[in-house]
Enzyme design. Structure first.
Site, PDB file in Angstrom:
ATOM      1  N   ARG A   1      55.917  27.593  53.704  1.00 58.02           N
ATOM      2  CA  ARG A   1      54.719  28.404  52.997  1.00 58.02           C
ATOM      3  C   ARG A   1      53.445  27.242  53.155  1.00 58.02           C
ATOM      4  O   ARG A   1      53.674  26.200  53.411  1.00 58.02           O
ATOM      5  CB  ARG A   1      54.988  28.718  51.875  1.00 58.02           C
TER       6      ARG A   1
ATOM      7  N   GLU B   1      72.376  14.381  45.614  1.00 55.13           N
ATOM      8  CA  GLU B   1      72.087  13.412  46.494  1.00 55.13           C
ATOM      9  C   GLU B   1      71.935  11.999  45.807  1.00 55.13           C
ATOM     10  O   GLU B   1      71.608  11.979  44.712  1.00 55.13           O
ATOM     11  CB  GLU B   1      70.644  13.729  47.042  1.00 55.13           C
TER      12      GLU B   1
ATOM     13  N   LYS C   1      68.956  24.405  50.223  1.00 56.69           N
ATOM     14  CA  LYS C   1      69.116  23.053  50.747  1.00 56.69           C
ATOM     15  C   LYS C   1      70.169  22.413  51.503  1.00 56.69           C
ATOM     16  O   LYS C   1      69.874  21.622  52.446  1.00 56.69           O
ATOM     17  CB  LYS C   1      68.650  22.201  49.541  1.00 56.69           C
TER      18      LYS C   1
ATOM     19  N   HIS D   1      59.194  15.470  38.676  1.00 56.43           N
ATOM     20  CA  HIS D   1      59.196  16.019  40.336  1.00 56.43           C
ATOM     21  C   HIS D   1      58.224  16.807  40.605  1.00 56.43           C
ATOM     22  O   HIS D   1      58.491  17.593  41.567  1.00 56.43           O
ATOM     23  CB  HIS D   1      60.590  16.563  40.344  1.00 56.43           C
TER      24      HIS D   1
END
Length: 670
Positions: A297, A200, A116, A235
């Protein structure tokens, strides 16, 4: 040209890929673990090959064995599905070295998006907006805590590798950062073999909106519009829809452009999803969305895109992998109507959504139509084990409008009948029917904010369910009492009506629900069954059909339900919910109650990853006691009250069985 396809996956995605492969005239080759020897995808394929034992690390994650199968079966290509090896760059490289087409992007693109922090740096360079945060190499806990302080709470700790919500924790206060960091790292290490994280800023009123992109080897890149995946728990996506409610045209165009630029920046090929977080505090705006990550994907939720565009995305994948250009240009792709997808999980919402394992004694889903699609990888009789993700099916509905599609989904969920494991069906109905969801005003905090309404306190079975349960038991006993011969249909021993020489038969049927026993008096009459309980009475004419459903006319009102009758229990399934009643055994006179002693037990088989308490500790209600890793997730077991620990019976690294005692408390009365 691809003529034979190996599907390196299991469950519903393996079945989904096989269906398209067959429609394209390709030979479908399945692989399976020992636990999946009788699985649906194995039965569907033209041929199937054993990989190894049940654990994924010894079967579906064994690149060498999968490539051996590809060689032996003469497969032209390998479709990885999602999960397992689908985003493994080494596997993509290994396929290329073996001369087998990998149905996915180039290995370099997977690497670019797989971490990430690297991905965000690439996106910033490409002009794609990113969320403020720390994406550096320094992984010292104190340094990360300092970065979180500078960013400002709340923050998200996210695993650098992987996805699916694993290794992700929201932290609202500096005092909780260290504990959340440790937990995120453990989960990330277990899931991806990499415990590095990034930090973040947690966006206020966040909407999770992603864009489906496709690229080919001829330089063409298109998007197939967006999906809203804001309804999440831990999440993990629970409900997805397309298009996103309230999406302005300028924002749709801006997000689509940004997603295509992201794909171009890394030389992408095949199907991919660019995920954005949108700040919806002032509604959706074209200047308030940020890149989160790219999934290299096919996504679990791809069917909603298929429903609104009329395209088969697996077909597109296989054509692109075979060297063909994209089937359509951007201007040829349009949005038609609205679609929802819900994920049907084997889990118990009333018990903190813990996964549920067992054999599917009943498994009935709604019939498919132009408005209803079912993607399932299991059937009645299959075992839901501890080794794999607990998702057992996906329900997808379509309508001309969002509300049409939502009503179709509620109707589909009402038809779900599952016994043998607990499911989230009722929870999904509560989500779909909630006023905030109906208005399209939800964000990623929707489930947490409305949890009490979405998972109401467990109530006793309604009267009609009790009646149906008692009727099913009565009908079963009547059928069992038939002792005559089929060759003499007029024999009195074949008469299973209520007639008796000494008058109408009567008995008491006891249904035990939890700790409560419900007694219903049943009288077998010539015209049917009469019941009475708690001062109420009803007459019923009933029958159990060959599909295991009881149909009853109760006081002139027709109702029906699915039933599964075992020797010591009966399960009644109605309107998407299920109730299981124990039937007392007259020979069982022990009266022992294993739950009488105070303590915490393992809700399912798993591995102990953390122990926070020791004998002699005093704990408050809700305090974390033990972390258990099971079905790809880490679950925290908490104290049920203000208690004192008498003994701890498990240690880090222990593999424990479901029901095993883990923590014992002192009797508060002593």
């Amino acid at each position: 040209m691809i003529t034979s396809l190996l599907i390196a996956n299991r469950g519903e995605i393996a079945c989904r890929v096989i269906e398209t492969a067959r429609a394209m005239g390709l030979r479908a080759i399945a692989v399976y673990s020992e636990a999946d020897a009788g699985a649906r995808h194995v039965e569907m394929a033209d041929e199937a090959h054993l990989l190894g034992p049940a654990p994924a690390a010894e079967s579906y994650l064994r690149m060498d064995r999968i490539l051996d199968v590809a060689r032996v079966s003469r497969a032209d290509a390998i479709h990885p599905g999602y999960g397992f090896l689908s985003e493994n760059a080494e596997f993509a490289d290994a396929c290329a070295e073996a001369g087998v087409v990998f149905v996915g992007p180039p290995a370099d693109a997977i690497r670019a998006m797989g971490l990430k922090d690297t991905a965000k740096a690439l996106m910033e360079k490409a002009g794609v907006p990113v969320v403020p945060g720390y994406h550096g190499d320094n992984q010292d806990a104190a340094y990360l805590a300092g970065e979180a302080d500078q960013i400002g709470y709340p923050v998200l700790i996210k695993a650098v590798a992987g996805g699916g919500g694993k290794g992700m924790r929201r932290v609202d206060d500096a005092d909780d950062f260290d504990k959340a960091l440790q937990s995120a790292r453990r989960e990330a290490k277990a899931a991806f073999g990499d415990d590095r994280v990034l930090i973040e800023k947690f966006v206020a009123s966040p909407r999770h909106i992603e864009v489906q992109v496709f690229a080919d080897a001829h330089g063409n890149v298109v998007h197939l519009f967006e999906r809203d995946c804001s309804v999440q728990r831990r999440h993990q996506k629970v409900v997805e829809e397309a298009p996103a409610p309230g999406m302005p045209d300028d924002m749709r165009a801006a997000m689509g452009h940004a997603a295509c630029e992201a794909a171009r920046a890394i030389g992408y090929r095949g199907a991919g999803t660019v995920e954005f977080i949108a700040d919806a505090s002032d509604g959706l705006r074209s200047d308030r969305f940020y890149f989160m990550e790219m999934n290299t994907r096919l996504q679990v939720e791809h069917p909603v895109t298929e429903m609104i565009t009329g395209q088969d995305l697996v077909d597109w994948q296989l054509r692109v992998a075979g060297g063909e250009p994209l089937p359509l240009k951007q201007d040829d792709i349009g949005i038609n109507g609205h679609a929802f997808e819900v994920r049907l999980y084997a889990e118990d919402p009333a018990k903190s959504f813990f996964p549920s394992t067992g054999r599917l004694a009943a498994f009935r889903l709604p019939p498919e139509s132009n408005a209803v699609r079912v993607d399932a990888g299991v059937r009645k009789g299959d075992e839901i084990s501890i080794y794999y993700d607990p998702m057992i099916a996906k329900l997808i509905t379509w309508g001309d409008t969002r509300d049409d599609a939502r009503r179709q989904m509620d109707a589909a969920l009402r038809q779900v009948e599952v016994a043998g494991v607990r499911t989230n069906t009722s929870f999904l109905r509560q989500v779909i029917g909630h006023d905030v969801f109906a208005a399209g005003a939800m964000d990623t905090g929707f489930i947490d904010e409305h949890l009490d309404a979405l998972v109401p306190a467990v109530a006793g079975a309604p009267d009609e369910v009790l009646l149906l349960g008692a009727i099913a038991v009565a009908q079963s006993r009547l059928a069992a009492s038939q002792t005559g011969s089929a060759s003499d249909p007029y024999s009195p021993w074949n008469d299973v009506s209520g007639w008796r020489l000494s008058g109408t038969a009567e008995e008491t049927i006891i249904l035990i629900e939890g700790e409560e026993s419900r007694e219903l008096c049943v009288r077998y009459t010539q015209d049917g069954i009469e019941t009475s309980w708690s001062g109420r009475a009803a007459s019923a004419a009933a029958a159990v059909d060959g599909a295991g459903r009881v149909h009853a006319l109760i006081d002139g009102h027709g109702i029906a339900a699915g039933v599964v009758h075992a020797s010591n229990a009966i399960t009644v399934m109605r309107e998407g919910e299920s109730w299981t009643f124990a039937l007392p055994d007259p020979l069982d006179v022990t009266g022992d109650d294993a739950a009488a002693s105070g303590g915490v037990t393992a809700p399912m088989t798993g591995k102990i990853t953390q122990v926070w308490v020791k004998a002699g500790d005093s704990v408050s209600r809700g305090a974390p006691l033990i972390a258990l890793e099971a079905m790809k997730m880490e679950h925290t077991l908490s104290a049920p009250g203000d208690l004192k620990v008498s003994d701890v019976l498990a240690a880090v690294g222990d593999q424990v069985e479901g029901g095993a005692a883990l923590v014992v408390f002192e009797d508060p009365a002593s």
